[in-house]
Write a protein that holds these residues in place. Structure first.
Motif, mmCIF file in Angstrom:
data_model
loop_
_atom_site.group_PDB
_atom_site.id
_atom_site.type_symbol
_atom_site.label_atom_id
_atom_site.label_comp_id
_atom_site.label_asym_id
_atom_site.label_seq_id
_atom_site.Cartn_x
_atom_site.Cartn_y
_atom_site.Cartn_z
ATOM 1 N N ASP A 65 57.471 0.482 -7.901
ATOM 2 C CA ASP A 65 58.730 0.548 -7.152
ATOM 3 C C ASP A 65 58.707 -0.198 -5.822
ATOM 4 N N VAL A 66 57.933 -1.277 -5.757
ATOM 5 C CA VAL A 66 57.942 -2.129 -4.571
ATOM 6 C C VAL A 66 59.225 -2.961 -4.633
ATOM 7 N N ASP A 67 59.980 -2.977 -3.532
ATOM 8 C CA ASP A 67 61.250 -3.700 -3.572
ATOM 9 C C ASP A 67 61.030 -5.208 -3.690
ATOM 10 N N GLU A 68 62.081 -5.886 -4.104
ATOM 11 C CA GLU A 68 61.987 -7.306 -4.427
ATOM 12 C C GLU A 68 61.513 -8.149 -3.249
ATOM 13 N N ALA A 69 61.996 -7.875 -2.060
ATOM 14 C CA ALA A 69 61.597 -8.669 -0.888
ATOM 15 C C ALA A 69 60.096 -8.532 -0.626
ATOM 16 N N ASP A 70 59.564 -7.332 -0.750
ATOM 17 C CA ASP A 70 58.136 -7.131 -0.532
ATOM 18 C C ASP A 70 57.312 -7.730 -1.669
ATOM 19 N N ARG A 71 57.819 -7.655 -2.909
ATOM 20 C CA ARG A 71 57.122 -8.310 -4.025
ATOM 21 C C ARG A 71 57.060 -9.810 -3.789
ATOM 22 N N GLU A 72 58.171 -10.387 -3.351
ATOM 23 C CA GLU A 72 58.201 -11.820 -3.070
ATOM 24 C C GLU A 72 57.226 -12.185 -1.956
ATOM 25 N N ALA A 73 57.089 -11.325 -0.952
ATOM 26 C CA ALA A 73 56.148 -11.586 0.146
ATOM 27 C C ALA A 73 54.707 -11.563 -0.354
ATOM 28 N N VAL A 74 54.380 -10.603 -1.213
ATOM 29 C CA VAL A 74 53.028 -10.537 -1.787
ATOM 30 C C VAL A 74 52.775 -11.771 -2.643
ATOM 31 N N LEU A 75 53.742 -12.131 -3.469
ATOM 32 C CA LEU A 75 53.574 -13.297 -4.337
ATOM 33 C C LEU A 75 53.481 -14.594 -3.535
ATOM 34 N N ALA A 76 54.159 -14.655 -2.406
ATOM 35 C CA ALA A 76 54.042 -15.839 -1.550
ATOM 36 C C ALA A 76 52.635 -15.946 -0.985
ATOM 37 N N GLU A 77 52.060 -14.820 -0.574
ATOM 38 C CA GLU A 77 50.669 -14.826 -0.093
ATOM 39 C C GLU A 77 49.728 -15.259 -1.210
ATOM 40 N N PHE A 78 49.907 -14.675 -2.378
ATOM 41 C CA PHE A 78 49.092 -15.038 -3.529
ATOM 42 C C PHE A 78 49.265 -16.521 -3.852
ATOM 43 N N GLY A 79 50.497 -16.981 -3.864
ATOM 44 C CA GLY A 79 50.793 -18.366 -4.179
ATOM 45 C C GLY A 79 50.197 -19.360 -3.206
ATOM 46 N N SER A 80 49.966 -18.929 -1.988
ATOM 47 C CA SER A 80 49.393 -19.836 -0.991
ATOM 48 C C SER A 80 47.950 -20.225 -1.343
ATOM 49 N N TYR A 81 47.346 -19.528 -2.284
ATOM 50 C CA TYR A 81 45.976 -19.823 -2.722
ATOM 51 C C TYR A 81 45.945 -20.593 -4.044
ATOM 52 N N GLU A 82 47.096 -20.980 -4.547
ATOM 53 C CA GLU A 82 47.153 -21.633 -5.858
ATOM 54 C C GLU A 82 46.274 -22.867 -5.943
ATOM 55 N N ASP A 83 46.330 -23.722 -4.961
ATOM 56 C CA ASP A 83 45.526 -24.956 -5.018
ATOM 57 C C ASP A 83 44.033 -24.675 -5.012
ATOM 58 N N ALA A 84 43.618 -23.600 -4.395
ATOM 59 C CA ALA A 84 42.199 -23.238 -4.373
ATOM 60 C C ALA A 84 41.750 -22.591 -5.673
ATOM 61 N N ILE A 85 42.671 -21.973 -6.382
ATOM 62 C CA ILE A 85 42.348 -21.218 -7.596
ATOM 63 C C ILE A 85 42.495 -22.075 -8.864
ATOM 64 N N VAL A 86 43.542 -22.874 -8.915
ATOM 65 C CA VAL A 86 43.792 -23.697 -10.103
ATOM 66 C C VAL A 86 42.852 -24.890 -10.076
ATOM 67 N N THR A 87 41.996 -24.951 -11.077
ATOM 68 C CA THR A 87 40.980 -26.019 -11.134
ATOM 69 C C THR A 87 41.113 -26.873 -12.387
#
Length: 120
Positions: A96-118
């Motif tokens: 039940d995390v609201d959409e804005a907070d889910r988007e904030a978590v996913l934005a943090e996660f997404g900021s590591y995409e270039d380091a993770i995707v090999t």
């Protein structure tokens, strides 16, 4: 004082529960499970909870290895990364995390995409 994302998510206990459910989903996904075959999942869950706590403004400093070196030899593609992100979003929604907070978590996660995707 501004409430942090960490606080809005429910703090340590809530993030630990989210991480546990998230990895239950990931391990059940036949596309992603092979990435974790030789991984100590108790340690992985603890590292992920620590990481999420740190990036959401919690009173925790992430002490794990840097993202590039940890993921360098895993051949993670964009589709794998997107599947992980989807499981994270679905797990947060389940808690039940609201959409804005889910988007904030996913934005943090997404900021590591270039380091993770090999791989691509």
């Amino acid at each position: 004082m501004t409430e942090t994302l960490y606080t809005r998510l429910g703090g340590e206990d809530a993030l630990t529960a989210v991480v546990d459910r998230f990895y239950d989903r990931v391990i059940a996904d036949e596309r992603l499970a092979p990435f974790f075959e030789d991984v100590d999942m108790q340690q992985q869950r603890a590292h992920q909870a620590q990481f999420l706590s740190a990036v959401t403004g919690g009173p925790v400093e992430y002490t794990g290895a840097d993202m590039e070196s940890v993921h360098a030899d895993l051949d993670i593609g964009r589709a794998d990364f997107d599947a992980i992100a989807t499981h994270l979003d679905d797990t947060l929604a389940e808690f039940d995390v609201d959409e804005a907070d889910r988007e904030a978590v996913l934005a943090e996660f997404g900021s590591y995409e270039d380091a993770i995707v090999t791989a691509d």
